[in-house]
Structure formats: structure tokens, C-alpha cells
Design a protein around this motif. Structure first.
Motif, mmCIF file in Angstrom:
data_model
loop_
_atom_site.group_PDB
_atom_site.id
_atom_site.type_symbol
_atom_site.label_atom_id
_atom_site.label_comp_id
_atom_site.label_asym_id
_atom_site.label_seq_id
_atom_site.Cartn_x
_atom_site.Cartn_y
_atom_site.Cartn_z
ATOM 1 N N GLU A 57 0.877 -1.302 0.126
ATOM 2 C CA GLU A 57 -0.066 -0.084 -0.171
ATOM 3 C C GLU A 57 0.735 1.142 -0.096
ATOM 4 N N ASP A 60 1.933 1.823 -3.499
ATOM 5 C CA ASP A 60 0.874 2.230 -4.376
ATOM 6 C C ASP A 60 0.769 3.605 -4.080
ATOM 7 N N ARG A 156 -7.389 5.966 -6.029
ATOM 8 C CA ARG A 156 -7.186 4.562 -6.343
ATOM 9 C C ARG A 156 -7.655 3.645 -5.297
ATOM 10 N N SER A 159 -5.966 -2.218 -3.003
ATOM 11 C CA SER A 159 -5.953 -3.490 -4.009
ATOM 12 C C SER A 159 -5.704 -4.513 -2.853
#
Length: 476
Positions: A57, A60, A156, A159
Motif C-alpha cells: 500500500e 501504491d 485509487r 488493492s
């Protein structure tokens, strides 16, 4: 004793019937090491997966921040008309990377979904980085302000790929750990089981009567201790069986002697070769040999029964001074007939104790008989009585002026047949059972017996008799 050579032992012993594979040491060691490997992998995963997720994370977030800076730089340097075209191309490229782009113009977002506080902060000239609630979903957010109250916001979704990647990669180290655990467990189990199987085979050979077997001593220390214990057991069994054979030979000799005399006189009487006036003397000789044989048989039976639970004992309060006086009346005459002075030493007052008077008198008679057998005429035999100090109870002591014992004799004095074997043919000896029987009786009665050197020059036997427990309770 010379060291026994190590006898090779087969590595495989007799299989136990009905053995289940899961209960063998090898199987349990493999299962244990596999379980340890499994737990290690799982614990590592519990620690590593959150760290890996947080690291992914963070990466990202950093990537999204770099793209936000790039988008802000593109939109900042373009004229208004070019900015719109460049912005459209940038938005398309970012959306292909699953990144949502929001453009803020004049303090308003080009489409709904962004939190109002976020839009206000960006329009006010602030840059925002972190996680925010966007369109009802918590996302990664990177916002950059532009001149004139404009700005660009990139979001975003968080994930789940790190979790899936880590979990997908977990099965490989798990299998590797289990395989390593199984291999290590197998090697460890074989290393541990080999000396145990060797020891089991040695024990089976000992049970079969092979006393020459020896287990090789090898590390680790626990295995070496087991080997030493089995080797010591084999040596002790060999020594014990050797003494047993010697004892049986001694007893057979003692039995054969009176039997030979009885048989010889019986044959003489049957053949009529004994004169009429010699018949009474012959009868007395036969009677004496029969009594000797009977005493030997009684001693053997008593020794055999001594360790039995039902061995008859009747302990009662006893005055040892009176018991010694009774023994003096029986033994003083026998000693005088052989020219041996008998002396009784008492404190002149009762010495209370708690024992079986018949059994303790049996012990005294055996010790006095041994003393009378070996002392020469003129040497004394002493029976002494005294109290056993503040603890209570009493002490009986039989001393003589005979040849006595060496220090090595004292260590084996109460072993069956030990002194008989040493001194047979050297001086007068008994059956070799009397001292062993005396020691067994005294210990069954809760007392203690010891052999030592007498001030008269011969042997001294000290018997400690326990006090009367009821008298101590009454006085308390």
C-alpha cells in the motif's frame, strides 16, 4: 574386574506384535518436526503478510503521488485551451491504470464523488495525501492544487492483491517447510531410535541369558547413560549369577557332608559292622548330623521366606537386658565346655525396645554360634547390651576374640556364602547363610546390623533395635 569387550549387537531387534506405525519413535519425530515446521510457517505468515500488505500500500501511495505530481505539472504549464486537451489525454491514460481523476475548477469538482472538505482544501491551495472516503469507498487519494483555485485529484482503490499474492506464495514455503521437517524428523528419529533399538536388542539378549552382551557407548549423553546402565546391569547380573552358582555349590557341599555321614553310618549299621557298645555313640553322631542338616534346611527356608509379605513377625515391647540374660543362661555352659569364657555386659537396668523377641533371639543365637565356632580356647565371647542414646531403642553387641575379619570381609559379611567361599578349608565356617539370615531378620524388624572389629581382637556385630513407638507416644 577387567573391562568386558563390546559385543556387536544387530541393529534390528525382535518386532513387537501388533506395532502400529503411528506409535513408533520415527513416526512421532517426523510428525513433531512437521508440526514445528507448519507452526513456524504460519507464525511467519501472520507476521509477514501484514507487513507485506502495508509495504504494498505504501508503494501504491508513492506511485499515485508521483502520478499526481506529473498530472499537476502537465496541467500547470499548459495554456487553458491546451490544458483541456492534455488533461483529457492524461485522464484517459490514468483511467487505463484504474486510477480515477477528478479535476477541480473554480473550487468545484468536474464530477461528484469527492468529499466536500477535500475539494475545499485543494481549492484553497493545499495538497492532500492519504486515504479518504470517495464514492462510499475508502481509497488512496493524492490531490495537488493548481493556480486560480484549480486542482487535480487522483484516487485509487485499495488493492487486495498483496494479500492474494502473499497467500498464493505461502503454499510453496509451507510445502518446503513440511518437506524439510519430514526429512529432519526422519534423520533425527533414525539417529535417536538406533541406540534405543540397540539397547532393546541387548535387553532381549540379557533376558535370554547372554551375559556377555555389551552396548557401545556413544553420544549424546542420554544415550551414553543408557548404554552405561545396560552394561552395568549385564555386569551385575553376571556377578549375581556367579555368586548364586558359588552359593549353590557351597550349599550342596554343606548338604552333602551330613548326608554322607548319615548314609555311611546307616550302611555300617545295616551291614552289622558296628559293635553293639558303639551303637549309642553312632546314633548320637547320626542325630547330630541330622540336626545340622535340619538347621541348614531351616535357614534356607527362612531366607527364601524372608522377603515374603506373610513372613511371621510379632513385635512387642521387649527388655533387651532380660533377653540378654536369658541368652547368657543358654550359652555360658556351652562356652565353658569348650574352654571359652562368656561375658555379659549390661547397664544394670532395663533397656526397652520394640521387636519380636523370638526373632531377635534367633539373631543372637546365630551370631553367638558363629563366634563360638571360630574362637580358640581361652579367647572370650562377649554379649553386650546398652541403650541407643536419646533416640530410644537399644543395641545388642556380640564380640569375640577370634581371628576376626579384614576390612574387605566387612563389606561382604552379610552376603550369602561370601565368607564361606573365602575361608572354606582355611578355618571353621558355617553354611554361609547365618549372617545373611541375621541381616534380613534385623532389617525386617526395622533395625540395623553392622560388622566391625572388636576390642577383644576378633569380630564385632552390632544390632540396633528400634524403640517402642507406643511408649514414646504415651510419654508425649
Amino acid at each position: 574386574m577387567p573391562e568386558q569387550p563390546t559385543v556387536p549387537i544387530p541393529r534390528t531387534g525382535p518386532a513387537r506384535p501388533g506395532r502400529r506405525p503411528g506409535r513408533t519413535l520415527t513416526a512421532r519425530a517426523v510428525l513433531a518436526t512437521c508440526a514445528v515446521a507448519l507452526v513456524s510457517v504460519l507464525v511467519t505468515a501472520l507476521v509477514a503478510v501484514p507487513l507485506a500488505v502495508r509495504g504494498a500500500e505504501r508503494r501504491d501511495q508513492e506511485a499515485l503521488a508521483a502520478q499526481a505530481r506529473l498530472a499537476a505539472d502537465v496541467l500547470r504549464v499548459r495554456p487553458v485551451r491546451q490544458r483541456d486537451g492534455a488533461g483529457d489525454r492524461l485522464i484517459r491514460q490514468l483511467r487505463q491504470q484504474r486510477i480515477d481523476v477528478y479535476v477541480i475548477r473554480d473550487g468545484r469538482a468536474d464530477r461528484p464523488g469527492l468529499p466536500r472538505p477535500l475539494v475545499t482544501r485543494v481549492a484553497g491551495g493545499e495538497n492532500v495525501s492519504g486515504r479518504r472516503l470517495v464514492e462510499g469507498e475508502r481509497r488512496l487519494v493524492e490531490a495537488r492544487s493548481l493556480p486560480g483555485g484549480d486542482g487535480v485529484v487522483l484516487t485509487r482503490a485499495r488493492s487486495a492483491a498483496p494479500w492474494r499474492q502473499v497467500l498464493r506464495g505461502l503454499w510453496l514455503p509451507l510445502l518446503a517447510g513440511l518437506a524439510a521437517g519430514a526429512a529432519a524428523g526422519l534423520l533425527l528419529a533414525r539417529r535417536l531410535a538406533r541406540p534405543i533399538r540397540t539397547a532393546a536388542t541387548a535387553a532381549a539378549r540379557l533376558r535370554a541369558g547372554d551375559r556377555a552382551v555389551r552396548v557401545p557407548v556413544e553420544p549424546p549423553d542420554e544415550v551414553a547413560d543408557l548404554a552405561h546402565a545396560l552394561n552395568g546391569l549385564a555386569a551385575a547380573l553376571a556377578t549375581s549369577e556367579g555368586r548364586q552358582r558359588e552359593f549353590l555349590l557351597s550349599v550342596s557341599h554343606e548338604l552333602r557332608t551330613p548326608l554322607t555321614a548319615i548314609r555311611g553310618y546307616a550302611e555300617a549299621l545295616a551291614d552289622g559292622v558296628i559293635e553293639a557298645d558303639a551303637v549309642p555313640a553312632t546314633g548320637r553322631t547320626v542325630l547330630a548330623e541330622a540336626e545340622h542338616l535340619d538347621r541348614l534346611v531351616r535357614d534356607l527356608l527362612a531366607l527364601a521366606r524372608l522377603e515374603a509379605v506373610d513372613f511371621p513377625l510379632e513385635p512387642v515391647p521387649v527388655d533387651l537386658t532380660g533377653l540378654a540374660a536369658d541368652a547368657e543362661r543358654s550359652w555360658s555352659g556351652r562356652c565353658a565346655a569348650l574352654g571359652v569364657p562368656f561375658r555379659l555386659e549390661t547397664p544394670g537396668e532395663p533397656v526397652p525396645a520394640y521387636t519380636d523377641p523370638g526373632r531377635i533371639r534367633q539373631v543372637l543365637d546365630g551370631l553367638l554360634e558363629n563366634a563360638l565356632r571360630v574362637v580358640p580356647p581361652g579367647a572370650p565371647v562377649v554379649l553386650a547390651v546398652r541403650a541407643d542414646g536419646p533416640a530410644g531403642g537399644g543395641v545388642l553387641e556380640v564380640r569375640d576374640g577370634g581371628p576376626g575379619f579384614t576390612d574387605d570381609d566387612l563389606r561382604v559379611a552379610f552376603e550369602r556364602g561370601a565368607l564361606n567361599e573365602r575361608y572354606r578349608g582355611v578355618r571353621k565356617v558355617g553354611s554361609g547363610l547365618g549372617l545373611a539370615l541375621a541381616a534380613g531378620l534385623v532389617r525386617r524388624l526395622g533395625g540395623d546390623i553392622a560388622a566391625g572389629h572388636a576390642p577383644e581382637g576378633g569380630a564385632a556385630f552390632t544390632v540396633r533395635v528400634p524403640p517402642d513407638p507406643y511408649a514414646a507416644r504415651t510419654s508425649a
